[in-house]
Design a protein around this motif. Structure first.
Motif, PDB file in Angstrom:
ATOM      1  N   GLY A  19      21.519 -55.647 -39.207  1.00  0.00           N
ATOM      2  CA  GLY A  19      21.636 -54.191 -38.787  1.00  0.00           C
ATOM      3  C   GLY A  19      21.143 -53.447 -38.681  1.00  0.00           C
ATOM      4  O   GLY A  19      20.636 -52.270 -38.907  1.00  0.00           O
ATOM      5  N   ALA A  20      20.523 -53.343 -37.093  1.00  0.00           N
ATOM      6  CA  ALA A  20      19.505 -52.527 -36.402  1.00  0.00           C
ATOM      7  C   ALA A  20      20.139 -52.198 -35.265  1.00  0.00           C
ATOM      8  O   ALA A  20      21.222 -51.950 -35.198  1.00  0.00           O
ATOM      9  CB  ALA A  20      18.157 -52.704 -36.463  1.00  0.00           C
ATOM     10  N   GLY A  51      20.053 -47.708 -30.694  1.00  0.00           N
ATOM     11  CA  GLY A  51      21.832 -47.258 -29.893  1.00  0.00           C
ATOM     12  C   GLY A  51      21.319 -48.894 -28.652  1.00  0.00           C
ATOM     13  O   GLY A  51      22.909 -49.275 -27.981  1.00  0.00           O
ATOM     14  N   CYS A  52      20.548 -49.771 -29.122  1.00  0.00           N
ATOM     15  CA  CYS A  52      20.798 -51.161 -29.051  1.00  0.00           C
ATOM     16  C   CYS A  52      22.084 -52.159 -28.984  1.00  0.00           C
ATOM     17  O   CYS A  52      22.838 -52.203 -30.483  1.00  0.00           O
ATOM     18  CB  CYS A  52      19.478 -52.581 -29.326  1.00  0.00           C
ATOM     19  SG  CYS A  52      19.311 -54.259 -28.540  1.00  0.00           S
ATOM     20  N   PRO A  53      22.898 -52.675 -28.203  1.00  0.00           N
ATOM     21  CA  PRO A  53      24.078 -52.720 -28.255  1.00  0.00           C
ATOM     22  C   PRO A  53      24.188 -54.709 -28.700  1.00  0.00           C
ATOM     23  O   PRO A  53      24.433 -55.049 -28.557  1.00  0.00           O
ATOM     24  CB  PRO A  53      24.874 -53.045 -27.261  1.00  0.00           C
ATOM     25  CG  PRO A  53      23.652 -52.874 -26.210  1.00  0.00           C
ATOM     26  CD  PRO A  53      22.191 -51.892 -26.924  1.00  0.00           C
ATOM     27  N   ILE A  54      22.832 -55.050 -27.993  1.00  0.00           N
ATOM     28  CA  ILE A  54      22.206 -56.894 -28.565  1.00  0.00           C
ATOM     29  C   ILE A  54      22.987 -57.436 -29.821  1.00  0.00           C
ATOM     30  O   ILE A  54      22.757 -57.011 -31.082  1.00  0.00           O
ATOM     31  CB  ILE A  54      21.376 -57.084 -28.086  1.00  0.00           C
ATOM     32  CG1 ILE A  54      21.376 -56.496 -26.510  1.00  0.00           C
ATOM     33  CG2 ILE A  54      20.853 -58.879 -27.852  1.00  0.00           C
ATOM     34  CD1 ILE A  54      21.143 -57.177 -25.754  1.00  0.00           C
ATOM     35  N   ARG A  57      28.845 -48.570 -28.121  1.00  0.00           N
ATOM     36  CA  ARG A  57      28.630 -49.736 -28.317  1.00  0.00           C
ATOM     37  C   ARG A  57      29.413 -50.977 -27.601  1.00  0.00           C
ATOM     38  O   ARG A  57      29.339 -51.810 -27.169  1.00  0.00           O
ATOM     39  CB  ARG A  57      27.909 -50.315 -29.747  1.00  0.00           C
ATOM     40  CG  ARG A  57      27.435 -51.738 -29.965  1.00  0.00           C
ATOM     41  CD  ARG A  57      28.045 -52.538 -30.172  1.00  0.00           C
ATOM     42  NE  ARG A  57      27.064 -53.786 -30.582  1.00  0.00           N
ATOM     43  CZ  ARG A  57      27.779 -55.159 -30.190  1.00  0.00           C
ATOM     44  NH1 ARG A  57      29.286 -55.031 -31.232  1.00  0.00           N
ATOM     45  NH2 ARG A  57      26.686 -56.456 -30.501  1.00  0.00           N
ATOM     46  N   GLN A  58      30.669 -50.801 -28.077  1.00  0.00           N
ATOM     47  CA  GLN A  58      31.419 -51.206 -27.387  1.00  0.00           C
ATOM     48  C   GLN A  58      31.902 -51.503 -26.438  1.00  0.00           C
ATOM     49  O   GLN A  58      31.840 -52.770 -25.206  1.00  0.00           O
ATOM     50  CB  GLN A  58      33.255 -50.878 -28.710  1.00  0.00           C
ATOM     51  CG  GLN A  58      34.371 -51.719 -28.204  1.00  0.00           C
ATOM     52  CD  GLN A  58      35.562 -51.586 -29.038  1.00  0.00           C
ATOM     53  OE1 GLN A  58      35.587 -50.222 -28.773  1.00  0.00           O
ATOM     54  NE2 GLN A  58      35.913 -52.519 -29.183  1.00  0.00           N
ATOM     55  N   CYS A  87      12.479 -50.667 -33.311  1.00  0.00           N
ATOM     56  CA  CYS A  87      13.698 -51.147 -34.133  1.00  0.00           C
ATOM     57  C   CYS A  87      13.639 -51.948 -35.069  1.00  0.00           C
ATOM     58  O   CYS A  87      12.930 -52.857 -35.859  1.00  0.00           O
ATOM     59  CB  CYS A  87      14.018 -51.992 -32.942  1.00  0.00           C
ATOM     60  SG  CYS A  87      16.256 -51.888 -32.834  1.00  0.00           S
ATOM     61  N   GLY A  88      13.990 -50.965 -36.204  1.00  0.00           N
ATOM     62  CA  GLY A  88      14.456 -51.604 -37.869  1.00  0.00           C
ATOM     63  C   GLY A  88      15.223 -51.122 -38.365  1.00  0.00           C
ATOM     64  O   GLY A  88      16.008 -50.497 -37.816  1.00  0.00           O
ATOM     65  N   ALA A  89      15.423 -51.578 -39.879  1.00  0.00           N
ATOM     66  CA  ALA A  89      16.662 -51.416 -40.010  1.00  0.00           C
ATOM     67  C   ALA A  89      16.663 -51.156 -40.828  1.00  0.00           C
ATOM     68  O   ALA A  89      17.915 -50.639 -41.356  1.00  0.00           O
ATOM     69  CB  ALA A  89      17.716 -53.487 -40.391  1.00  0.00           C
ATOM     70  N   HIS A  90      15.247 -50.506 -42.040  1.00  0.00           N
ATOM     71  CA  HIS A  90      15.419 -50.340 -42.913  1.00  0.00           C
ATOM     72  C   HIS A  90      13.824 -48.985 -43.304  1.00  0.00           C
ATOM     73  O   HIS A  90      12.825 -49.494 -42.260  1.00  0.00           O
ATOM     74  CB  HIS A  90      15.113 -51.064 -43.797  1.00  0.00           C
ATOM     75  CG  HIS A  90      16.140 -52.554 -44.415  1.00  0.00           C
ATOM     76  ND1 HIS A  90      17.254 -51.800 -44.703  1.00  0.00           N
ATOM     77  CD2 HIS A  90      16.164 -53.607 -43.910  1.00  0.00           C
ATOM     78  CE1 HIS A  90      18.202 -53.323 -44.945  1.00  0.00           C
ATOM     79  NE2 HIS A  90      17.358 -54.130 -44.266  1.00  0.00           N
ATOM     80  N   PRO A  91      13.972 -48.589 -44.185  1.00  0.00           N
ATOM     81  CA  PRO A  91      13.148 -47.600 -43.865  1.00  0.00           C
ATOM     82  C   PRO A  91      11.941 -47.432 -44.070  1.00  0.00           C
ATOM     83  O   PRO A  91      10.808 -47.487 -43.543  1.00  0.00           O
ATOM     84  CB  PRO A  91      13.870 -46.436 -45.325  1.00  0.00           C
ATOM     85  CG  PRO A  91      15.191 -46.816 -44.631  1.00  0.00           C
ATOM     86  CD  PRO A  91      15.709 -48.138 -44.798  1.00  0.00           C
ATOM     87  N   ASP A  92      11.704 -48.834 -45.419  1.00  0.00           N
ATOM     88  CA  ASP A  92      10.245 -49.153 -45.603  1.00  0.00           C
ATOM     89  C   ASP A  92      10.188 -50.084 -44.434  1.00  0.00           C
ATOM     90  O   ASP A  92       8.689 -50.139 -44.044  1.00  0.00           O
ATOM     91  CB  ASP A  92      10.070 -50.275 -46.962  1.00  0.00           C
ATOM     92  CG  ASP A  92      11.315 -51.325 -46.426  1.00  0.00           C
ATOM     93  OD1 ASP A  92      11.790 -51.902 -45.941  1.00  0.00           O
ATOM     94  OD2 ASP A  92      10.263 -52.219 -46.976  1.00  0.00           O
TER      95      ASP A  92
END
Length: 697
Positions: free
Chosen positions: A444-445, A434-437, A508-509, A406-411
């Motif tokens: 941003g992930a 899809g993680c809702p935590i 997610r909600q 799980c990550g927020a950015h392409p790099d």
């Protein structure tokens, strides 16, 4: 189901006598006695046969109040002691930890293996105790049963510290046991690689090249963030140091200038967590509005025209219509990937906390075909955190195994998949979107990416172009309830490089407040291109559920099984054998025994390993208590959203296993791992069984 056990069950060893299985939780069993099974099912109440129902006892809240009132003085003293602990300095806490290591509780591992006080190479400088007699004097009584290493006919690597010392045949050497463990478990993090990650000196040649080729790198300028965050400087590309690559943060609603690749991931996560410096947004606003060569927070822009052109270019890239045209110019990935056919395979979902290696071994025995490790955060993996790398461990019995990141950015994601490809043996890499935590979404992930299609595009393309292994994606229907987005992205996700897509039929909600929307999953499956396998996820709890989903949508590759496996891991057997298994309490206990044995092999058979195994066993028991035996139901099969009334089992063990009291879960753990230590406490970690809580809807 009712979320009360997740909120109230914080049990200490002194409170265990209160939570007996003879005192079930309050329920509406009186109402259920006078209603037909059909009426109960309509109200999502489990239709248990009347002869097994029992009247509701006094409220557990009242019982807990009685306990808390009798222990008021003890609680007050405990709170005072907690205040004292908070005032201790870091140096004092470090000194206490060092003294604890040198106490008789912590025998030197080298001496424990051999039984020789001269075996430690550190001698007096060793941080652990060398007093064998003192350790033996305070060591608890050995547990019943045989040491897992003795069963494998190899010496135990824990020696004297093992809780099964009496069953050891030969403690002279533990080399064979270490070899056995290494051969059965894969994907360990070597010390050399960990040191490179700690020092931020690991090279990511493929990932950096892919990021640059996809146009995710600034071409004219970069912002270099200093360690102390006191100044940011924009320098020409020509002054870039050898081996460094520029990476930018791709977003939908803001334009972030390029960031030095060596500091991008860690700095970005700190920024999201502390909400401190955000020079990228301020740089944009200052350049646009003032046209000045100076930027707030110490950032200095050297070329105004270059910056202006850069912003204009980014604006064009964020335009959906222009992006569709630019997709045609992207180079097609030249390598052919080894595809995995998920069709009709029993797929155990990646499950946080409970989906550990011992649990996956249990599910493999019971019929799972595909297993996936727990979700690991990319930033933590790139920092070399041993606890995060432990989530990537693989057992030799897992013949089709993937890891989820799980990550927020392409790099960040590209570098992680390259690192995993180098250091681990996996069959596919799954990206969690899809993680809702909250802690994940706020960075941003996870499901936050569902609101940022361009970020999703960058991440999937960067990951799929970096490694030859198949890249899969797991999503929810959308971020907000009633605003589904995935159906409009299905075709794009296939063209971006993903080989399979798992759709969890909830937003997610919504969390778990309603049943999964399988009709929407079918719609998405029909829209998917032939090159993209679509897997469904949500509320599969019997072979009938599996059959219905497959018959309603033949294009669906398979169904991922998540909480159903937590509550009854023999679900895989039921699906393969097409039957409702009325499993006995003794058979369920044997499954728990297998789990404990696998846990001791994985976490160790010493004191720490036993308590770690106990902790994860209790987490699992917080789910298994929700299973209702088939022989007790008026309507078969059980549904995931049914709330069980208070009932008796067919024997004492079955009644005990049906209890939602943490004290009874501890009792079961003591049947397998001996008495809990003094002062032991346990509280379930997750609240994923909350169907009717307002906060989840």
């Amino acid at each position: 189901m009712d979320d009360s056990p997740k909120d109230t069950n914080v049990v200490t060893s002194s409170e265990m006598e209160v939570g007996s299985h003879s005192q079930p939780p309050p329920s509406n069993s009186d109402d259920s006695t006078h209603q037909t099974p059909e009426e109960l099912v309509a109200r999502a109440i489990a239709p248990i046969k009347r002869e097994f129902l029992r009247p509701s006892p006094p409220s557990r809240t009242t019982q807990n109040d009685a306990v808390s009132s009798s222990d008021a003085d003890a609680d007050a003293k405990q709170s005072q002691s907690n205040v004292v602990k908070e005032k201790k300095s870091k140096r004092q806490l470090k000194r206490e930890r060092r003294q604890e290591k040198q106490s008789a509780l912590n025998l030197c591992p080298g001496i424990a293996k051999t039984g020789d006080v001269n075996a430690c190479s550190y001698k007096d400088k060793c941080r652990f105790s060398h007093d064998i007699q003192a350790f033996i004097a305070q060591k608890p009584v050995d547990l019943e049963g045989d040491c897992p290493y003795t069963q494998a006919e190899v010496p135990c690597p824990y020696g004297l510290t093992c809780r099964f010392t009496g069953t050891h045949k030969d403690s002279a050497s533990a080399a064979t046991a270490n070899v056995l463990k290494k051969s059965s478990e894969l994907n360990g993090l070597s010390k050399d690689v960990q040191k490179l990650l700690w020092k931020n000196k690991m090279c990511f040649t493929k990932a950096d090249a892919v990021i640059k080729s996809l146009g995710l790198v600034g071409t004219k300028s970069k912002i270099k963030k200093s360690v102390d965050k006191e100044e940011d400087k924009v320098v020409p590309n020509g002054s870039q140091a050898a081996g460094e690559t520029e990476c930018k943060n791709v977003t939908d609603n803001s334009v972030d200038p390029s960031v030095d690749a060596s500091t991008f991931s860690a700095a970005d996560e700190v920024d999201c967590e502390t909400d401190e410096l955000r020079p990228s947004k301020k740089t944009k606003s200052v350049v646009d509005e003032k046209g000045s060569n100076e930027v707030e927070n110490g950032a200095i822009v050297l070329e105004k025209d270059v910056e202006k052109n850069y912003i204009e270019t980014e604006y064009v890239r964020l335009n959906d219509d222009v992006l569709a045209e630019s997709d045609r110019s992207l180079k097609i990935h030249p390598r052919e990937k080894k595809l995995i056919d998920f069709r009709d395979k029993m797929y155990l979902a990646p499950l946080t906390t409970v989906g550990n290696l011992p649990f996956r071994r249990v599910c493999k025995i019971l019929g799972a075909d595909v297993t996936c490790g727990e979700m690991a955060m990319c930033v933590n993996l790139l920092q070399g955190q041993a606890s995060e790398w432990a989530l990537l461990r693989r057992h030799s019995s897992e013949d089709l195994f993937g890891v989820q990141i799980c990550g927020a950015h392409p790099d960040t994601v590209a570098r992680t998949v390259e690192l995993i490809d180098k250091e681990c043996t996996v069959d596919f890499i799954d990206i969690n979107m899809g993680c809702p935590i909250d802690i994940v979404v706020n960075k941003g992930a996870g499901s936050c990416l569902l609101t940022k299609p361009l970020r999703m595009k960058g991440i999937i393309e960067a990951a799929s172009c970096t490694v030859d292994k198949p890249v899969t994606v797991k999503v929810r229907t959308g971020y907000f309830e009633g605003k589904n987005r995935i159906d409009s992205l299905i075709t794009d996700i296939g063209s971006w490089g993903a080989t399979a897509l798992t759709i969890h039929g909830r937003s997610r909600q919504q969390r778990y407040s309603k049943l999964a929307d399988w009709d929407y999953t079918y719609q998405c499956t029909h829209k998917a291109p032939s090159t993209l396998q679509v897997l469904g996820n949500g509320d599969v709890f019997s072979y009938l559920d599996w059959n219905n989903h497959k018959s309603n949508c033949p294009e669906l590759s398979t169904c991922m099984i998540a909480r159903g496996a937590l509550i009854k891991p023999w679900l895989f057997t039921e699906i393969k054998e097409q039957r409702h298994w009325d499993i006995s309490s003794g058979e369920r206990l044997n499954i728990l025994k297998d789990y404990v044995r696998f846990g001791l092999e994985h976490w160790g058979s010493d004191r720490k390993g036993v308590e770690t195994t106990r902790h994860f066993l209790l987490e699992w028991l917080s789910y298994t208590c929700r299973y209702i035996p088939v022989g007790l139901l008026d309507v078969v099969p059980q549904r995931l959203n049914w709330r069980p009334p208070s009932y008796y089992g067919r024997n004492d063990l079955e009644t005990l296993m049906a209890s939602d009291s943490a004290a009874d879960w501890i009792r079961i753990s003591e049947m397998l791992l001996g008495k809990v230590p003094d002062g032991f406490t346990f509280a379930p970690k997750h609240k994923s069984n909350a169907y009717d809580r307002a906060e989840n809807g």
